[in-house]
Design a protein around this motif. Structure first.
Motif, PDB file in Angstrom:
ATOM      1  N   GLU A   1      14.225 -60.493 -32.990  1.00 41.19           N
ATOM      2  CA  GLU A   1      15.433 -59.765 -32.610  1.00 41.19           C
ATOM      3  C   GLU A   1      15.726 -59.882 -31.120  1.00 41.19           C
ATOM      4  O   GLU A   1      16.752 -59.418 -30.637  1.00 41.19           O
ATOM      5  CB  GLU A   1      15.321 -58.306 -33.019  1.00 41.19           C
ATOM      6  CG  GLU A   1      15.417 -58.089 -34.526  1.00 41.19           C
ATOM      7  CD  GLU A   1      16.692 -58.679 -35.113  1.00 41.19           C
ATOM      8  OE1 GLU A   1      17.783 -58.221 -34.749  1.00 41.19           O
ATOM      9  OE2 GLU A   1      16.585 -59.615 -35.912  1.00 41.19           O
TER      10      GLU A   1
ATOM     11  N   SER B   1      10.778 -58.727 -37.726  1.00 39.44           N
ATOM     12  CA  SER B   1      11.704 -59.180 -38.769  1.00 39.44           C
ATOM     13  C   SER B   1      11.206 -60.522 -39.297  1.00 39.44           C
ATOM     14  O   SER B   1      10.693 -61.336 -38.537  1.00 39.44           O
ATOM     15  CB  SER B   1      13.105 -59.359 -38.175  1.00 39.44           C
ATOM     16  OG  SER B   1      13.876 -60.254 -38.968  1.00 39.44           O
TER      17      SER B   1
ATOM     18  N   GLN C   1      13.187 -62.686 -40.532  1.00 37.47           N
ATOM     19  CA  GLN C   1      14.398 -63.508 -40.666  1.00 37.47           C
ATOM     20  C   GLN C   1      14.228 -64.967 -40.247  1.00 37.47           C
ATOM     21  O   GLN C   1      14.668 -65.877 -40.970  1.00 37.47           O
ATOM     22  CB  GLN C   1      15.534 -62.893 -39.862  1.00 37.47           C
ATOM     23  CG  GLN C   1      16.819 -63.712 -39.938  1.00 37.47           C
ATOM     24  CD  GLN C   1      17.798 -63.294 -38.873  1.00 37.47           C
ATOM     25  OE1 GLN C   1      17.943 -62.131 -38.580  1.00 37.47           O
ATOM     26  NE2 GLN C   1      18.493 -64.273 -38.301  1.00 37.47           N
TER      27      GLN C   1
ATOM     28  N   ARG D   1       8.222 -51.927 -35.194  1.00 41.40           N
ATOM     29  CA  ARG D   1       9.030 -51.811 -33.969  1.00 41.40           C
ATOM     30  C   ARG D   1       8.426 -50.755 -33.062  1.00 41.40           C
ATOM     31  O   ARG D   1       8.261 -49.604 -33.469  1.00 41.40           O
ATOM     32  CB  ARG D   1      10.471 -51.406 -34.309  1.00 41.40           C
ATOM     33  CG  ARG D   1      11.135 -52.357 -35.301  1.00 41.40           C
ATOM     34  CD  ARG D   1      12.285 -53.138 -34.706  1.00 41.40           C
ATOM     35  NE  ARG D   1      12.676 -54.161 -35.664  1.00 41.40           N
ATOM     36  CZ  ARG D   1      13.918 -54.329 -36.121  1.00 41.40           C
ATOM     37  NH1 ARG D   1      14.880 -53.547 -35.687  1.00 41.40           N
ATOM     38  NH2 ARG D   1      14.183 -55.298 -36.971  1.00 41.40           N
TER      39      ARG D   1
ATOM     40  N   GLU E   1       9.746 -49.223 -30.743  1.00 45.19           N
ATOM     41  CA  GLU E   1      10.807 -48.521 -30.002  1.00 45.19           C
ATOM     42  C   GLU E   1      10.423 -47.046 -29.967  1.00 45.19           C
ATOM     43  O   GLU E   1       9.986 -46.490 -30.966  1.00 45.19           O
ATOM     44  CB  GLU E   1      12.186 -48.739 -30.641  1.00 45.19           C
ATOM     45  CG  GLU E   1      12.254 -48.488 -32.129  1.00 45.19           C
ATOM     46  CD  GLU E   1      13.545 -48.986 -32.784  1.00 45.19           C
ATOM     47  OE1 GLU E   1      14.551 -49.120 -32.087  1.00 45.19           O
ATOM     48  OE2 GLU E   1      13.517 -49.222 -33.993  1.00 45.19           O
TER      49      GLU E   1
ATOM     50  N   LEU F   1      11.159 -45.418 -37.866  1.00 42.69           N
ATOM     51  CA  LEU F   1       9.712 -45.505 -38.043  1.00 42.69           C
ATOM     52  C   LEU F   1       9.200 -46.661 -37.188  1.00 42.69           C
ATOM     53  O   LEU F   1       9.931 -47.623 -36.940  1.00 42.69           O
ATOM     54  CB  LEU F   1       9.382 -45.793 -39.509  1.00 42.69           C
ATOM     55  CG  LEU F   1       9.634 -44.668 -40.511  1.00 42.69           C
ATOM     56  CD1 LEU F   1       9.623 -45.209 -41.930  1.00 42.69           C
ATOM     57  CD2 LEU F   1       8.607 -43.557 -40.342  1.00 42.69           C
TER      58      LEU F   1
ATOM     59  N   MET G   1      11.300 -53.782 -44.879  1.00 44.74           N
ATOM     60  CA  MET G   1      12.647 -54.342 -44.814  1.00 44.74           C
ATOM     61  C   MET G   1      12.795 -55.438 -45.870  1.00 44.74           C
ATOM     62  O   MET G   1      11.855 -56.184 -46.133  1.00 44.74           O
ATOM     63  CB  MET G   1      12.936 -54.885 -43.415  1.00 44.74           C
ATOM     64  CG  MET G   1      14.347 -55.409 -43.252  1.00 44.74           C
ATOM     65  SD  MET G   1      14.993 -55.396 -41.558  1.00 44.74           S
ATOM     66  CE  MET G   1      13.808 -56.344 -40.673  1.00 44.74           C
TER      67      MET G   1
ATOM     68  N   GLU H   1      15.006 -58.761 -46.601  1.00 40.46           N
ATOM     69  CA  GLU H   1      15.886 -59.679 -45.883  1.00 40.46           C
ATOM     70  C   GLU H   1      16.227 -60.913 -46.721  1.00 40.46           C
ATOM     71  O   GLU H   1      15.451 -61.847 -46.776  1.00 40.46           O
ATOM     72  CB  GLU H   1      15.231 -60.110 -44.560  1.00 40.46           C
ATOM     73  CG  GLU H   1      15.020 -58.962 -43.598  1.00 40.46           C
ATOM     74  CD  GLU H   1      14.431 -59.415 -42.266  1.00 40.46           C
ATOM     75  OE1 GLU H   1      15.210 -59.672 -41.339  1.00 40.46           O
ATOM     76  OE2 GLU H   1      13.195 -59.514 -42.168  1.00 40.46           O
TER      77      GLU H   1
ATOM     78  N   GLU I   1      23.447 -46.627 -39.842  1.00 36.37           N
ATOM     79  CA  GLU I   1      23.214 -48.042 -40.182  1.00 36.37           C
ATOM     80  C   GLU I   1      22.120 -48.178 -41.236  1.00 36.37           C
ATOM     81  O   GLU I   1      21.000 -47.739 -41.051  1.00 36.37           O
ATOM     82  CB  GLU I   1      22.803 -48.805 -38.915  1.00 36.37           C
ATOM     83  CG  GLU I   1      22.578 -50.283 -39.201  1.00 36.37           C
ATOM     84  CD  GLU I   1      21.952 -51.031 -38.030  1.00 36.37           C
ATOM     85  OE1 GLU I   1      22.146 -50.623 -36.873  1.00 36.37           O
ATOM     86  OE2 GLU I   1      21.253 -52.029 -38.304  1.00 36.37           O
ATOM     87  N   ILE I   2      22.480 -48.813 -42.345  1.00 32.89           N
ATOM     88  CA  ILE I   2      21.487 -49.023 -43.402  1.00 32.89           C
ATOM     89  C   ILE I   2      21.197 -50.518 -43.552  1.00 32.89           C
ATOM     90  O   ILE I   2      20.104 -50.911 -43.955  1.00 32.89           O
ATOM     91  CB  ILE I   2      21.969 -48.363 -44.730  1.00 32.89           C
ATOM     92  CG1 ILE I   2      20.858 -48.278 -45.769  1.00 32.89           C
ATOM     93  CG2 ILE I   2      23.191 -49.054 -45.309  1.00 32.89           C
ATOM     94  CD1 ILE I   2      21.154 -47.308 -46.896  1.00 32.89           C
ATOM     95  N   VAL I   3      22.200 -51.344 -43.199  1.00 29.77           N
ATOM     96  CA  VAL I   3      22.047 -52.805 -43.246  1.00 29.77           C
ATOM     97  C   VAL I   3      22.540 -53.388 -41.925  1.00 29.77           C
ATOM     98  O   VAL I   3      23.548 -52.940 -41.377  1.00 29.77           O
ATOM     99  CB  VAL I   3      22.895 -53.402 -44.400  1.00 29.77           C
ATOM    100  CG1 VAL I   3      23.144 -54.898 -44.191  1.00 29.77           C
ATOM    101  CG2 VAL I   3      22.229 -53.178 -45.750  1.00 29.77           C
ATOM    102  N   GLY I   4      21.807 -54.395 -41.430  1.00 29.30           N
ATOM    103  CA  GLY I   4      22.292 -55.186 -40.298  1.00 29.30           C
ATOM    104  C   GLY I   4      22.190 -56.649 -40.695  1.00 29.30           C
ATOM    105  O   GLY I   4      21.169 -57.063 -41.232  1.00 29.30           O
TER     106      GLY I   4
ATOM    107  N   ARG J   1      24.861 -66.952 -39.491  1.00 22.63           N
ATOM    108  CA  ARG J   1      24.032 -67.475 -38.402  1.00 22.63           C
ATOM    109  C   ARG J   1      24.746 -68.602 -37.673  1.00 22.63           C
ATOM    110  O   ARG J   1      25.568 -69.313 -38.267  1.00 22.63           O
ATOM    111  CB  ARG J   1      22.699 -67.993 -38.955  1.00 22.63           C
ATOM    112  CG  ARG J   1      22.024 -67.105 -40.003  1.00 22.63           C
ATOM    113  CD  ARG J   1      21.828 -65.677 -39.563  1.00 22.63           C
ATOM    114  NE  ARG J   1      21.020 -64.918 -40.532  1.00 22.63           N
ATOM    115  CZ  ARG J   1      20.839 -63.609 -40.479  1.00 22.63           C
ATOM    116  NH1 ARG J   1      21.453 -62.874 -39.559  1.00 22.63           N
ATOM    117  NH2 ARG J   1      20.071 -63.004 -41.370  1.00 22.63           N
TER     118      ARG J   1
ATOM    119  N   PHE K   1      20.948 -60.775 -44.236  1.00 19.73           N
ATOM    120  CA  PHE K   1      20.962 -59.404 -43.705  1.00 19.73           C
ATOM    121  C   PHE K   1      19.617 -58.741 -43.947  1.00 19.73           C
ATOM    122  O   PHE K   1      18.776 -59.267 -44.681  1.00 19.73           O
ATOM    123  CB  PHE K   1      22.090 -58.576 -44.335  1.00 19.73           C
ATOM    124  CG  PHE K   1      21.982 -58.385 -45.831  1.00 19.73           C
ATOM    125  CD1 PHE K   1      21.197 -57.361 -46.366  1.00 19.73           C
ATOM    126  CD2 PHE K   1      22.666 -59.212 -46.714  1.00 19.73           C
ATOM    127  CE1 PHE K   1      21.106 -57.180 -47.747  1.00 19.73           C
ATOM    128  CE2 PHE K   1      22.585 -59.029 -48.083  1.00 19.73           C
ATOM    129  CZ  PHE K   1      21.804 -58.017 -48.608  1.00 19.73           C
ATOM    130  N   GLY K   2      19.425 -57.597 -43.303  1.00 18.74           N
ATOM    131  CA  GLY K   2      18.214 -56.801 -43.515  1.00 18.74           C
ATOM    132  C   GLY K   2      18.607 -55.412 -43.983  1.00 18.74           C
ATOM    133  O   GLY K   2      19.456 -54.761 -43.377  1.00 18.74           O
TER     134      GLY K   2
ATOM    135  N   GLY L   1      17.080 -51.750 -44.490  1.00 17.42           N
ATOM    136  CA  GLY L   1      15.929 -50.894 -44.194  1.00 17.42           C
ATOM    137  C   GLY L   1      15.570 -50.124 -45.455  1.00 17.42           C
ATOM    138  O   GLY L   1      16.356 -49.299 -45.918  1.00 17.42           O
TER     139      GLY L   1
END
Ligand code: 4AD
Ligand code: MG
Length: 483
Positions: free
Chosen positions: A166, A207, A209, A230, A232, A240, A245, A247, A406-409, A413, A451-452, A454
């Motif tokens: 990411e 990820s 991806q 993550r 973060e 979490l 995930m 993908e 946000e549930i999907v990002g 590409r 997409f991913g 969560g």
């Protein structure tokens, strides 16, 4: 054989009577030294075991306490009591494991979710968590069923990697070097990772991806489903440090195909659970309704859980561009009355208050936002052609869900090598180390998208729970790694 048992769910749904069974489970309650409510986790409904008065000695009766485990053999009979069609007249009761009633933390009463989070090792034994984790299981199964039925290949991407998919730098380091200051150093004083286990600096994946894209360039359609990490430092009810995930990555798909796939996928998952976990969803619907009653009228949700789920399966998601979303926010009475904490202008990374306004107040349904500013999105997203100067966008899409955000990002590409290389250089992403990734664009590149989703955010949405710590068995969050 010891384990010729019948599961309580099967017994309760069969409706048959006058036959012998063996059941095993844990005591939920024991009333009047006569009625045991036994649960084995197959359903929230307990089996009533009837103990004939005088058939057990006092010592045994004292050991039948909440939490104790039993093996019961007896006859299934029609129940005279309310609440169940059948019950079991016990012939023999064997206590498999005692449970000291004084010390067992789960009493036969309502406990708060906060209390149960501290007792996460025992909370599966409650009705709420029984329902949540059976639903979580069903959703995981439905994920595989959905993709399998569409011919996708399940690709296991690595958990330890040397890249930051990411480009956000929120990674947990993986190393076997000592942390007491004696790790080998380079001349400039930095740590010499060539001496580390993998001979380079490594981390837990954020990820799958990038590896997923490699698979899609051969199988056309792949998906991953695994743990993601993550670092973060977000102590929120939606984040979490370790989450799961899903993908998918699909060759020959553009942004629109990607949105269609994501929408079909989410609707399929919800339908699957509505068809297969009716009892648990009804329980969770009731639970939510009771919780809502405790809130002031103006804070209550408009829909009950089942109503909300049905609405989402029956209606198309709203699709708007980022630019339209910003305009809606700027035109909103909420903005004009200065009710947003964070300012709104083209280029911002929308805050959760903005996303919630769009989904919960404006559209009142899931919304897919597309074509975000390039500056706030990852390096691999496709640059849109023909943008206004200073307003470069990428073919990104986020799905925002009511109550979740946000549930999907995901995105289409960047399949054009030169554009991708230029973007990576701009964002200081080391192209030399990513040569394997760039090979996808060097040898037979094709338009592709993915997409991913969560997984825990999906479980939150389907169960109506509000804290992500309550939908994963053992949550990992900042300053918390119990169990
Ligand atoms: O938007 P994200 O960061 O996208 C990616 O990782 C892409 N590589 C996906 C792809 O295109 N293949 O994360 C995707 C989703 C988010 O929409 C959110 O649902 C969830 O993963 N997510 C988290 N869930 C729980 N805790 C966290 N810390 C999460 N971070 C992201
Ligand atoms: Mg995202």
């Amino acid at each position: 054989m010891f384990n010729k048992r019948v599961k309580i769910k099967a017994l309760l749904t069969a409706d048959q009577t006058n036959y012998q069974v063996t059941v095993m489970g844990w005591v939920r309650t024991f009333r009047n030294n006569q009625f045991i409510a036994l649960n084995d986790g197959s359903t929230n409904h307990n089996l009533q075991i009837v103990v004939a008065l005088g058939s057990l000695d006092d010592a045994t009766i004292k050991r039948i306490t909440t939490g104790a485990s039993l093996k019961v053999t007896g006859t299934v009979v029609a129940s005279l009591g309310k609440g169940q069609k059948v019950e079991v007249n016990a012939e023999t009761i064997e206590i498999l494991g005692d449970s000291d009633a004084e010390k067992f933390p789960l009493q036969p009463k309502k406990h708060s979710l906060e209390f149960l989070r501290e007792k996460a090792h025992l909370r599966f034994k409650t009705n709420t968590f029984g329902a949540i984790f059976r639903v979580r299981h069903a959703l995981a199964f439905a994920v595989h069923q959905f993709f399998n039925s569409r011919g996708f290949v399940y690709l296991h991407t690595p958990i330890i990697t040397a890249s930051d998919a990411e480009g956000a730098g929120e990674m947990f380091r993986v190393t076997t070097l000592p942390i007491d200051g004696t790790a080998p150093k380079n001349e400039d004083g930095s740590i010499n990772y060539s001496e580390d286990f993998f001979g380079k600096s490594t981390n837990l994946t954020v990820s799958g991806q990038l590896e997923g894209e490699l698979g899609a360039m051969a199988f056309s359609d792949i998906y991953t489903f695994g743990p993601t990490f993550r670092a973060e430092n977000s102590n929120t009810a939606r984040h979490l440090a370790e989450f799961w995930m899903i993908e998918p990555e699909v060759a020959f798909n553009d942004l629109e195909d990607n949105m269609d796939l994501a929408e079909d996928f989410i609707q399929y998952l919800i339908k699957y659970v509505m068809d297969n976990n009716k009892e648990d969803l009804e329980f969770l619907d009731q639970r939510l309704a009771e919780e809502e009653k405790q809130k002031p009228q103006n804070e209550r949700q408009e829909f009950g859980l089942l109503e909300k789920l049905r609405f989402v399966t029956d209606n198309k998601f709203e699709r708007i561009t980022y630019t339209e979303a910003i305009q809606i926010l700027l035109d909103s009475p909420h903005y004009k009355k200065k009710k947003f904490k964070y300012d709104v202008s083209w280029g911002i990374d929308m805050q959760s208050e903005h996303e919630r306004y769009l989904v919960e107040k404006h559209f009142k349904k899931p919304v897919i936002v597309t074509n975000y500013p390039a500056a706030i999105k990852a390096f691999y997203m496709r640059l849109n052609d023909g943008c206004e100067p200073g307003k470069q966008t990428v073919a990104a899409m986020d799905i925002l869900a009511p109550g979740i955000g946000e549930i999907v990002g995901g995105s289409q590409r960047e399949e054009r090598l030169e554009k991708l290389e230029a973007r990576m250089a701009d964002m200081h992403i080391p192209a030399e180390e990513m040569s394997w990734y760039l090979d996808t664009r060097r040898f037979g590149t094709v338009p592709h998208a993915g997409f991913g989703l969560g997984f825990e955010r999906m479980v939150l949405f389907v169960t109506g729970m509000t804290n992500i710590r309550d939908v994963i068995p053992f949550a990992r969050t900042p300053k918390n790694c119990e169990f």
